[in-house]
Write an enzyme that holds these catalytic residues in place. Structure first.
Site, PDB file in Angstrom:
ATOM      1  N   HIS A   5       2.212  -0.504  -1.485  1.00 44.72           N
ATOM      2  CA  HIS A   5       1.639   0.893  -0.218  1.00 44.72           C
ATOM      3  C   HIS A   5       2.995   1.665  -0.877  1.00 44.72           C
ATOM      4  O   HIS A   5       3.836   1.390  -0.217  1.00 44.72           O
ATOM      5  CB  HIS A   5       1.494   0.194   0.461  1.00 44.72           C
ATOM      6  CG  HIS A   5       0.215  -0.064   1.030  1.00 44.72           C
ATOM      7  ND1 HIS A   5       0.377  -0.943   2.273  1.00 44.72           N
ATOM      8  CD2 HIS A   5      -0.996   0.076   0.827  1.00 44.72           C
ATOM      9  CE1 HIS A   5      -1.239  -1.172   2.594  1.00 44.72           C
ATOM     10  NE2 HIS A   5      -1.713  -0.280   1.390  1.00 44.72           N
TER      11      HIS A   5
ATOM     12  N   ASP B  62      -6.275   2.902  -2.922  1.00 43.54           N
ATOM     13  CA  ASP B  62      -4.604   4.478  -3.616  1.00 43.54           C
ATOM     14  C   ASP B  62      -5.041   5.450  -2.317  1.00 43.54           C
ATOM     15  O   ASP B  62      -5.508   6.194  -2.708  1.00 43.54           O
ATOM     16  CB  ASP B  62      -4.569   3.998  -5.352  1.00 43.54           C
ATOM     17  CG  ASP B  62      -4.281   3.111  -5.283  1.00 43.54           C
ATOM     18  OD1 ASP B  62      -3.198   2.516  -5.097  1.00 43.54           O
ATOM     19  OD2 ASP B  62      -4.847   2.863  -6.592  1.00 43.54           O
TER      20      ASP B  62
HETATM   21  P1  GDP Z   1      -2.549   3.482  -0.251  1.00 42.31           P
HETATM   22  O1  GDP Z   1      -2.377   2.325  -1.326  1.00 42.31           O
HETATM   23  O2  GDP Z   1      -3.571   3.084  -0.228  1.00 42.31           O
HETATM   24  O3  GDP Z   1      -1.021   2.950   0.331  1.00 42.31           O
HETATM   25  O4  GDP Z   1      -2.020   4.496  -0.896  1.00 42.31           O
HETATM   26  P2  GDP Z   1      -1.349   4.597  -2.155  1.00 42.31           P
HETATM   27  O5  GDP Z   1       0.349   3.804  -2.091  1.00 42.31           O
HETATM   28  O6  GDP Z   1      -1.394   4.014  -3.408  1.00 42.31           O
HETATM   29  O7  GDP Z   1      -1.411   5.752  -2.703  1.00 42.31           O
HETATM   30  C1  GDP Z   1      -1.197   6.456  -2.219  1.00 42.31           C
HETATM   31  C2  GDP Z   1       0.090   8.386  -2.758  1.00 42.31           C
HETATM   32  O8  GDP Z   1      -0.720   9.445  -2.045  1.00 42.31           O
HETATM   33  C3  GDP Z   1       1.243   7.083  -2.213  1.00 42.31           C
HETATM   34  O9  GDP Z   1       2.262   8.458  -2.870  1.00 42.31           O
HETATM   35  C4  GDP Z   1       1.501   8.639  -0.463  1.00 42.31           C
HETATM   36  O10 GDP Z   1       3.141   9.119  -0.154  1.00 42.31           O
HETATM   37  C5  GDP Z   1       0.777   9.207  -0.867  1.00 42.31           C
HETATM   38  N1  GDP Z   1       0.165  10.647  -0.107  1.00 42.31           N
HETATM   39  C6  GDP Z   1      -0.653   9.683   1.109  1.00 42.31           C
HETATM   40  N2  GDP Z   1      -1.781  10.637   1.833  1.00 42.31           N
HETATM   41  C7  GDP Z   1      -1.578  12.157   1.527  1.00 42.31           C
HETATM   42  C8  GDP Z   1      -2.014  13.896   1.744  1.00 42.31           C
HETATM   43  O11 GDP Z   1      -2.574  13.447   2.211  1.00 42.31           O
HETATM   44  N3  GDP Z   1      -1.186  14.331   0.428  1.00 42.31           N
HETATM   45  C9  GDP Z   1      -0.408  14.319  -0.762  1.00 42.31           C
HETATM   46  N4  GDP Z   1       0.120  15.152  -1.052  1.00 42.31           N
HETATM   47  N5  GDP Z   1       0.075  13.006  -1.019  1.00 42.31           N
HETATM   48  C10 GDP Z   1      -0.160  11.988   0.032  1.00 42.31           C
END
Ligand code: GDP
Length: 423
Positions: free
Chosen positions: A40, A12
């Protein structure tokens, strides 16, 4: 050029968001491990999408997406995911999505077995997402799994399923006392959800080998982070597959190649879904504020994530096992609301201070040594250059970079595609 985008922490970290951004420079994006046990989240001009099985490049029409042999695929889930994207106006065709003939099929009895086992474990449960992932990986290594290529040979598949089910039902009924699965029903399930996928199934290794020869840019997209890797993670609270960058070419189908660039995705603070040791964990109001600010609820399950300060010990270890050549620091904007920013600088284990990441009981017993950085108290989501960040934010980034020993080349300050600083 072969590039891996991998998680440095517990998952995440925002990998989906970074792959979506980086896939602009790619011809091909491959998923190489895992199933629909994690999600994701990608936010871009087309909308907000949660991808569990499909590679994040699927949202770009000029990128070919590969689901590699290292994956485990729940056919019904994949059909549902494709349908949802089609409804949102995204075109999906065999030209643009290729599924390995060697990827294992996650069957309804794997999902059932996963649930039965978690229920049997009661309080000692591992925190499985109950999507059948551990049982199907177990069966793969017991050589009792069906693979995507079997769908192209229905007679042989029907025969193989009979043998496998005779064996699987012994476990379902004998070990768990549950109702046996019906052979005809499983055959129908395979037909209903397998037939629509047939045109996508191929030898992804052959396809990728040709792509390498043509000098194409290929990206390997990991699900979950280093600390969930089956070998290097916080075993047994890990996933059942290899999440490390080095496995990318193997799980995609080109084991003879190695990765040129490993971009580690690392969050500006710590989060962890499910059970297992999590040394940096914060509790009470401090934790709730951070959880709310960061929207830290599981993309696949909706479960509230455990949260904590940035953990140098765990992240340095993550950087090492991933062999990261550079880092993207994500969600720095979330820390803007904090007056004091906690970081875990070392662990105390049975009276000794260490910066080496421990395993097993030592990890469970580890206590965090926490230091605080001054916050910056302003919204940074509009910053596009490192010099636009407040001084305290720059200090924080610089300190992390030195502490984990790897250059930070991207700083993400928002969920949108363009909310990024290229360092
Ligand atoms: P992944 O499994 O590694 O892709 O991560 P997730 O999707 O579970 O969690 C990442 C969450 O954080 C998602 O809702 C993204 O849209 C959000 N996100 C990613 N990078 C950023 C950031 O730099 N700032 C903010 N506010 N949200 C982010």
């Amino acid at each position: 050029m072969l590039t891996s985008v991998v998680g440095i922490n517990w998952g995440d970290e925002g990998k989906g968001r970074m792959v979506d951004l980086l896939s602009r420079e790619q011809d091909i994006v491959c998923r190489y491990q895992g199933g629909n046990n994690a999600g994701h989240t990608v936010v871009n001009p087309l909308g907000k999408f949660i991808l569990n099985l499909l590679p994040s490049g699927i949202l770009r029409s000029d990128v070919v997406n590969v689901m590699g042999n290292g994956m485990v695929i729940d056919l019904a889930h994949l059909c549902g995911e494709i349908e949802k994207l089609r409804k949102a106006g995204i075109e999906i065709s065999p030209k643009h999505l290729k599924i390995s003939d060697k990827a294992a099929i996650c069957m309804p009895y794997h999902v059932a077995q996963d649930c039965l086992e978690e229920e049997r474990l009661k309080d000692a449960k591992y925190g499985s997402t109950r999507r059948g992932i551990a049982p199907i990986y177990g069966d793969k290594y017991l050589k009792k799994a069906l693979r995507m290529g079997d769908l192209l040979q229905p007679d042989a598949l029907a025969e193989e399923l009979k043998h496998i089910m005779a064996w699987k039902n012994l476990t379902i009924t004998g070990v768990y006392g549950a109702k046996a699965f019906d052979y005809e029903e499983m055959l129908r399930w395979l037909k209903t959800y397998g037939d629509p996928l047939k045109d996508y199934i191929c030898d992804t290794g052959e396809y990728l080998e040709d792509a390498v020869k043509q000098g194409k840019n290929i990206m390997f997209e990991a699900q979950l982070g280093a600390l969930r890797d089956i070998d290097f993670g916080i075993y047994p609270y890990t996933s059942s597959s290899s999440t490390v960058a080095a496995y990318g070419p193997i799980g995609a189908g080109i084991p003879g190649h190695s990765v040129d660039r490993v971009i580690g995705i690392m969050k500006a603070y710590s989060t962890c879904v499910g059970e297992g040791p999590f040394t940096a964990e914060m509790f009470g109001e401090e934790a709730e504020n951070l959880r709310k600010a960061g929207g830290e609820y599981g993309a696949a399950t909706g479960r509230p994530r455990r949260v904590g300060g940035f953990d140098v010990v765990a992240s340095r270890y993550g950087v090492r096992v991933q062999g990261a050549t550079e880092l993207a620091l994500t969600k720095l904007d979330i820390l803007s609301s904090l007056e004091k920013i906690p970081v875990v600088v070392s662990y105390d284990i049975h009276g000794k201070t260490t910066k080496s990441f421990p395993m097993g009981k030592a990890l469970t017993d580890a206590k965090p040594n926490i230091e605080y950085f001054d916050g910056w108290g302003t919204d940074i989501s509009g910053c596009r250059h490192i010099n636009e960040l407040p001084e305290n934010a720059r200090k924080y980034v610089k300190w992390i970079e030195e502490a984990v020993g790897c250059p930070i080349t991207y700083i993400s300050v928002g969920a949108e595609r363009e909310e990024i600083i290229r360092v």
